[in-house]
Design an enzyme around this catalytic site. Structure first.
Site, PDB file in Angstrom:
ATOM      1  N   LYS A 151      -4.906  -1.964  -2.047  1.00 29.32           N
ATOM      2  CA  LYS A 151      -4.589  -0.705  -2.752  1.00 29.32           C
ATOM      3  C   LYS A 151      -5.618  -0.514  -3.847  1.00 29.32           C
ATOM      4  O   LYS A 151      -6.222  -1.476  -4.313  1.00 29.32           O
ATOM      5  CB  LYS A 151      -3.197  -0.806  -3.390  1.00 29.32           C
ATOM      6  N   ASP A 185      -3.180   8.524  -1.722  1.00 26.84           N
ATOM      7  CA  ASP A 185      -1.884   8.185  -2.311  1.00 26.84           C
ATOM      8  C   ASP A 185      -1.666   9.294  -3.354  1.00 26.84           C
ATOM      9  O   ASP A 185      -2.265  10.369  -3.228  1.00 26.84           O
ATOM     10  CB  ASP A 185      -1.914   6.776  -2.935  1.00 26.84           C
TER      11      ASP A 185
HETATM   12  N1  GLU Z   1      -0.751   5.340   0.314  1.00 23.58           N
HETATM   13  C1  GLU Z   1       0.012   5.280   1.519  1.00 23.58           C
HETATM   14  C2  GLU Z   1       1.029   4.171   1.430  1.00 23.58           C
HETATM   15  O1  GLU Z   1       1.576   3.948   0.380  1.00 23.58           O
HETATM   16  C3  GLU Z   1      -0.833   5.257   2.776  1.00 23.58           C
HETATM   17  C4  GLU Z   1      -1.940   4.252   2.834  1.00 23.58           C
HETATM   18  C5  GLU Z   1      -2.874   4.418   4.024  1.00 23.58           C
HETATM   19  O2  GLU Z   1      -2.741   5.353   4.801  1.00 23.58           O
HETATM   20  O3  GLU Z   1      -3.752   3.560   4.123  1.00 23.58           O
HETATM   21  O4  GLU Z   1       1.357   3.509   2.385  1.00 23.58           O
END
Ligand code: GLU
Length: 446
Positions: free
Chosen positions: A127, A167
């Site tokens: 992340k 996100d």
């Molecule tokens: N931010 C999204 C999550 O919390 C998606 C992440 C992604 O698609 O890599 O899962």
């Protein structure tokens, strides 16, 4: 409660990561589920999987300097936490929000490891983000910020290494500017380095809708397991971003009615059902606020600084942000007859709230299971990029639904196997953990 054998691991996590309260919360919630797993699989203790899984493989923190429209220099902080790559390249979004600091990125990265594992796709967990506040920034400022951030981030990512996505505060526009700068620096059209791309340049159909749609597929499965469905149900969806909008859309498609949504200014209550075309116009095209929606919709009222969880409903879908639904809110929802809760956001319910839902016997789907459709569809985007293919909307949505039905079944069956039927938190944590832990054992001490 923490198993007494696990308590010392948690104490070490708190000591090694001082002040990172959201990270502590996310770790504690997973560790609370794992007692019976360690008893069943002694090899996980032998290989010290718990200690290893709580320590990110790599954490990158960097300066992002950029110039605003007035010519002033602005300094933000950029993050990428590469948490676990046992199952595949690090995968997870970037969040742009002033609340972002290392503790938020680590909680999100930790959750992502288990969520990605639950999808059954070959993706590790990571992340990133920045404390940059996009609110009120011009398009040019957003572009300059994204370009500056990528000028550092590019050296750490790659389609086989780490694949960021969106996100909170990062959507197709931002992914476009990030991808453009990556392409320019590396001189490679490496589509699979980022997901959530525009559908005209390598993005997967359904990725925009996937997190919200997936959350609703999940809640519908929970209801079906109890002999019921979403048909005719009144729903509350907190937030009004990408996740909330498409959760509401799928609720309407499945015969339910979403009567409220929200943002940080307040709540819109629309007893006739949220008009999604109008909400999309206000939020996606005009980049406005929910108050602007209420102003243009006769049946809606805007409640400034209101609490959405005070409204009566059958189903609650928290799709805004972490810790937005407290123990008190859970008590109100239960009193008002709510029967199911599924999290479109990451960790939106506090531990007190989760406890209240479990005690009341409500179907409660934690984010790492219920919102996994977003990242699962990112994995489908990577698959299309790798094979230079392009799938139809119907085919991709069909795959998403299959994945969500499978995640629900896995969580449901795992909870039963470990003696806590109906507890999707235990089911998700244990099923997500076992797959990563087995891969870590297989890959040796790396
Ligand atoms: N931010 C999204 C999550 O919390 C998606 C992440 C992604 O698609 O890599 O899962």
């Amino acid at each position: 409660m923490l198993d007494e054998k696990i308590e010392p691991f948690f104490d070490v996590v708190v000591r090694r990561n001082p002040g990172e309260v959201e990270f502590h919360q996310a770790v504690r919630e997973v560790l609370e589920s794992l007692g019976p797993v360690l008893a069943k699989y002694p090899e996980f203790t032998e290989h010290r999987i718990l200690e290893r899984i709580c320590e990110p493989e790599r954490q990158i923190i960097f300066r992002v300097a950029w110039q605003d429209d007035a010519g002033e220099v602005q300094i933000n902080r950029g993050f990428r936490v590469e948490f676990n790559s046992a199952l595949g390249p690090y995968k997870g979004g970037m969040r742009f929000h002033p609340s972002v600091y290392l503790g938020i990125v680590k909680f999100l990265g930790f959750e992502q490891v288990f969520k990605n594992s639950l999808t059954g796709m070959p993706i590790g967990g990571g992340k990133g983000g920045s404390d940059f506040d996009p609110k009120g920034r011009s398009d040019d400022e957003i572009m300059r910020f994204c370009q500056s951030l990528m000028t550092e981030l590019f050296r750490h990512i790659g389609e086989y290494t780490d694949v960021p996505a969106g996100d909170v505060g990062v959507g197709t526009r931002e992914i476009g500017y990030l991808f453009g700068q990556y392409k320019r620096i590396t001189n490679r059209y490496e589509s699979g380095v980022l997901t959530g791309k525009g559908t005209g340049w390598g993005g997967a159909l359904v990725r925009t809708e996937a997190t919200g749609y997936g959350t609703v597929f999940f809640v519908n499965e929970m209801l079906k397991a109890r002999g019921s469905s979403l048909e005719g149900r009144t729903c509350l969806v907190s937030g009004s971003g990408n996740v909330a909008i498409y959760a509401a859309e799928k609720v309407h498609q499945l015969g339910g009615r979403v009567v409220a949504c929200s943002d940080s200014d307040g709540v819109v209550h629309d007893p006739e059902g949220i008009d999604l075309e109008l909400l999309k116009q206000v939020k996606e095209i005009e980049r406005g606020r929910v108050a602007d929606y209420a102003e243009r919709r006769g049946s809606a009222t805007f409640i400034p600084r209101g609490n959405i969880w005070d409204l009566p409903c059958d189903v609650a879908l928290p799709c805004a942000t972490q810790n937005e639904l407290t123990g008190k809110d859970a008590a109100t929802l239960i009193r008002n007859g709510c029967v199911a809760v599924a999290e479109g956001a990451n960790m939106p319910t506090t531990p007190e709230g989760v406890r209240a839902f479990h005690e009341a016997g409500i179907a409660y789907g934690p984010g790492k299971a219920a919102n996994a459709g977003g990242v699962a569809t990112s994995a489908l985007e990577m698959q299309q990029n790798a094979s230079r293919d392009r799938w139809s909307f119907a085919h991709t949505e069909g795959r998403l639904e299959e994945i969500m039905v499978d995640i629900h079944q896995t969580c449901h069956d795992t909870a039963e196997e470990f003696g806590t039927p109906g507890n999707y938190v235990v089911g998700a944590n244990i099923a997500g953990f076992i797959r990563v832990a087995r891969a870590m054992v297989a890959l040796g001490l790396v």
